[in-house]
Design a protein around this motif. Structure first.
Motif, PDB file in Angstrom:
ATOM      1  N   UNK A 181      17.125 -16.096  -4.697  1.00  0.00           N
ATOM      2  CA  UNK A 181      16.073 -16.879  -4.023  1.00  0.00           C
ATOM      3  C   UNK A 181      15.076 -15.870  -4.013  1.00  0.00           C
ATOM      4  N   UNK A 182      13.732 -16.310  -4.404  1.00  0.00           N
ATOM      5  CA  UNK A 182      12.632 -15.517  -4.420  1.00  0.00           C
ATOM      6  C   UNK A 182      11.359 -16.282  -3.589  1.00  0.00           C
ATOM      7  N   UNK A 183      10.757 -15.412  -2.652  1.00  0.00           N
ATOM      8  CA  UNK A 183       9.459 -15.446  -1.922  1.00  0.00           C
ATOM      9  C   UNK A 183       8.636 -14.484  -2.441  1.00  0.00           C
ATOM     10  N   UNK A 184       7.421 -14.972  -2.831  1.00  0.00           N
ATOM     11  CA  UNK A 184       6.492 -13.854  -3.442  1.00  0.00           C
ATOM     12  C   UNK A 184       5.307 -13.807  -2.500  1.00  0.00           C
ATOM     13  N   UNK A 185       5.141 -12.603  -2.119  1.00  0.00           N
ATOM     14  CA  UNK A 185       3.844 -12.117  -1.163  1.00  0.00           C
ATOM     15  C   UNK A 185       2.777 -12.223  -2.282  1.00  0.00           C
ATOM     16  N   UNK A 186       1.581 -13.116  -1.755  1.00  0.00           N
ATOM     17  CA  UNK A 186       0.139 -12.808  -2.359  1.00  0.00           C
ATOM     18  C   UNK A 186      -0.276 -11.641  -2.209  1.00  0.00           C
ATOM     19  N   UNK A 187      -0.786 -10.971  -2.900  1.00  0.00           N
ATOM     20  CA  UNK A 187      -1.262  -9.368  -3.050  1.00  0.00           C
ATOM     21  C   UNK A 187      -2.573  -9.683  -2.239  1.00  0.00           C
TER      22      UNK A 187
ATOM     23  N   UNK B 153      11.781 -10.439  -1.521  1.00  0.00           N
ATOM     24  CA  UNK B 153      10.475 -10.715  -1.281  1.00  0.00           C
ATOM     25  C   UNK B 153       9.643 -10.077  -2.364  1.00  0.00           C
ATOM     26  N   UNK B 154       9.046 -10.848  -3.190  1.00  0.00           N
ATOM     27  CA  UNK B 154       8.433 -10.209  -4.516  1.00  0.00           C
ATOM     28  C   UNK B 154       7.067 -10.048  -4.138  1.00  0.00           C
ATOM     29  N   UNK B 155       6.466  -9.748  -5.267  1.00  0.00           N
ATOM     30  CA  UNK B 155       5.020  -8.881  -5.147  1.00  0.00           C
ATOM     31  C   UNK B 155       5.098  -7.354  -4.805  1.00  0.00           C
ATOM     32  N   UNK B 156       4.205  -6.881  -4.660  1.00  0.00           N
ATOM     33  CA  UNK B 156       3.019  -7.346  -4.197  1.00  0.00           C
ATOM     34  C   UNK B 156       2.119  -7.675  -5.443  1.00  0.00           C
ATOM     35  N   UNK B 157       2.374  -7.163  -6.405  1.00  0.00           N
ATOM     36  CA  UNK B 157       2.074  -7.685  -7.850  1.00  0.00           C
ATOM     37  C   UNK B 157       3.258  -8.562  -8.656  1.00  0.00           C
ATOM     38  N   UNK B 158       2.798  -9.689  -9.323  1.00  0.00           N
ATOM     39  CA  UNK B 158       3.825 -10.323  -9.814  1.00  0.00           C
ATOM     40  C   UNK B 158       4.524  -9.765 -11.092  1.00  0.00           C
ATOM     41  N   UNK B 159       3.888  -8.977 -11.751  1.00  0.00           N
ATOM     42  CA  UNK B 159       4.439  -8.094 -12.962  1.00  0.00           C
ATOM     43  C   UNK B 159       5.491  -7.400 -12.713  1.00  0.00           C
TER      44      UNK B 159
ATOM     45  N   UNK C  86      -4.576   7.473  -9.390  1.00  0.00           N
ATOM     46  CA  UNK C  86      -3.200   6.655  -9.642  1.00  0.00           C
ATOM     47  C   UNK C  86      -3.437   5.401  -8.835  1.00  0.00           C
ATOM     48  N   UNK C  87      -3.879   5.327  -7.503  1.00  0.00           N
ATOM     49  CA  UNK C  87      -3.852   4.276  -6.798  1.00  0.00           C
ATOM     50  C   UNK C  87      -4.976   3.111  -7.327  1.00  0.00           C
ATOM     51  N   UNK C  88      -6.021   3.572  -7.878  1.00  0.00           N
ATOM     52  CA  UNK C  88      -6.859   2.657  -8.476  1.00  0.00           C
ATOM     53  C   UNK C  88      -6.318   2.160  -9.655  1.00  0.00           C
ATOM     54  N   UNK C  89      -5.732   2.756 -10.723  1.00  0.00           N
ATOM     55  CA  UNK C  89      -4.934   2.405 -11.748  1.00  0.00           C
ATOM     56  C   UNK C  89      -3.955   1.268 -11.560  1.00  0.00           C
ATOM     57  N   UNK C  90      -3.381   1.573 -10.576  1.00  0.00           N
ATOM     58  CA  UNK C  90      -2.166   0.676  -9.614  1.00  0.00           C
ATOM     59  C   UNK C  90      -2.802  -0.762  -9.462  1.00  0.00           C
ATOM     60  N   UNK C  91      -3.953  -0.551  -8.735  1.00  0.00           N
ATOM     61  CA  UNK C  91      -4.305  -1.808  -8.157  1.00  0.00           C
ATOM     62  C   UNK C  91      -5.382  -2.649  -9.085  1.00  0.00           C
ATOM     63  N   UNK C  92      -6.118  -1.657 -10.044  1.00  0.00           N
ATOM     64  CA  UNK C  92      -6.997  -2.421 -10.712  1.00  0.00           C
ATOM     65  C   UNK C  92      -6.201  -2.743 -12.141  1.00  0.00           C
ATOM     66  N   UNK C  93      -5.059  -2.318 -12.496  1.00  0.00           N
ATOM     67  CA  UNK C  93      -4.692  -2.618 -13.919  1.00  0.00           C
ATOM     68  C   UNK C  93      -3.035  -3.335 -13.686  1.00  0.00           C
ATOM     69  N   UNK C  94      -2.441  -2.397 -13.082  1.00  0.00           N
ATOM     70  CA  UNK C  94      -0.852  -2.531 -13.355  1.00  0.00           C
ATOM     71  C   UNK C  94      -0.390  -3.865 -12.526  1.00  0.00           C
ATOM     72  N   UNK C  95      -1.171  -4.072 -11.424  1.00  0.00           N
ATOM     73  CA  UNK C  95      -0.345  -5.357 -10.623  1.00  0.00           C
ATOM     74  C   UNK C  95      -1.204  -6.650 -11.256  1.00  0.00           C
TER      75      UNK C  95
ATOM     76  N   UNK D 139       8.357 -13.945   5.454  1.00  0.00           N
ATOM     77  CA  UNK D 139       8.781 -14.084   4.202  1.00  0.00           C
ATOM     78  C   UNK D 139      10.474 -13.977   4.158  1.00  0.00           C
ATOM     79  N   UNK D 140      10.744 -13.045   4.780  1.00  0.00           N
ATOM     80  CA  UNK D 140      12.304 -12.560   4.921  1.00  0.00           C
ATOM     81  C   UNK D 140      13.181 -13.749   5.456  1.00  0.00           C
TER      82      UNK D 140
END
Length: 251
Positions: free
Chosen positions: A60-66, A28-34, A177-186, A88-89
């Motif tokens: 087998x991959x199913x990816x959650x849309x953030x 179950x992929x995501x929440x960010x694709x990277x 940290x939370x802001x960097x993860x969601x605004x940049x890393x994902x 998804x599972x």
């Protein structure tokens, strides 16, 4: 002569079977694709290392849309996000996965409620990481991630059961940290200034007694390397993939 050939073929088949992937990995992929991209790479590299470069992993991959995930988390009824993950599972199960992983630390806070309803064996990133920390001998570990991971109890409780104390950054640093993860890393953006922020926060955790730090978000290995800090890091993406490969190949 034909008997000798048959015996040789049988031996070759037994050797091949011994090293073949026995279970199909469900993600179950995501929440960010990277970070899911890293899962796919690491799993395939591990299979090639075991079986030869001509081989790749059965995944087998199913990816959650953030956006879809976040919208459901914000709703006050917990069954909304739980049912989303369950669906998804169940897609993985219907497609032929033999077991599954959730490729996001934060989503593991829902695991206790969703895993029994999916009906597949589950490899937990939390359990595997906690076991790694215990084996390292570290008794006090820092935990980084999105706010629900740092403020929740699913990591803390699992580590405490193994005799490990967990500490997290101060509230203001958690927000950063939370802001960097969601605004940049994902979005697969890695900024050098943000790396310095993470390193400074890890230094603060070390000053408070942390002997290691868990990168408790699968996007964090994109920005933090072992060479950046003075204490051991626990890369949860790598740990999770190692456990998945072990389960995929074992009898």
């Amino acid at each position: 002569m034909m008997m000798v050939i048959a015996i040789k073929s049988c031996v070759i088949e037994k050797v091949y079977t011994k090293f073949m992937q026995k279970r199909t990995i469900g993600l179950i992929g995501g929440i960010g694709w990277a970070s899911t991209h890293d899962y796919y790479r690491l799993l395939n590299e591990a299979v090639a290392a075991r079986m030869g470069v001509e081989h790749s992993a059965r995944i087998i991959l199913t990816s959650m849309n953030q956006y879809d995930f976040a919208a459901r988390v914000e709703q006050t009824v917990p069954q909304t996000i739980q049912q989303f993950i369950i669906q998804e599972g169940q897609r993985l199960k219907a497609a032929g996965a033999d077991f599954f992983l959730i490729c996001a630390n934060g989503a593991h806070r829902f695991a206790a409620d969703v895993v029994p309803k999916i009906g597949l064996p589950f490899v937990s990133i939390v359990d595997e990481t906690a076991a790694h920390v215990q084996r390292s001998g570290i008794k006090k570990v820092g935990l980084l991630g999105v706010k629900p991971t740092m403020t929740g109890n699913f990591y803390h409780r699992t580590l405490a059961d193994l005799g490990v104390e967990t500490i997290v950054p101060e509230a203001a640093d958690q927000d950063i940290l939370h802001e960097i993860i969601y605004s940049e890393l994902v979005h697969n953006r890695v900024e050098e200034n943000s790396r310095k922020v993470f390193v400074d926060i890890i230094d603060k955790l070390q000053q408070r007694g942390a002997d290691g730090v868990i990168l408790g978000c699968t996007e964090l290995p994109l920005i933090i390397r072992q060479s950046d800090v003075n204490i051991p890091i626990f890369n949860t993406t790598e740990i999770h993939c190692e456990a998945a490969i072990k389960f995929a190949f074992e009898d």
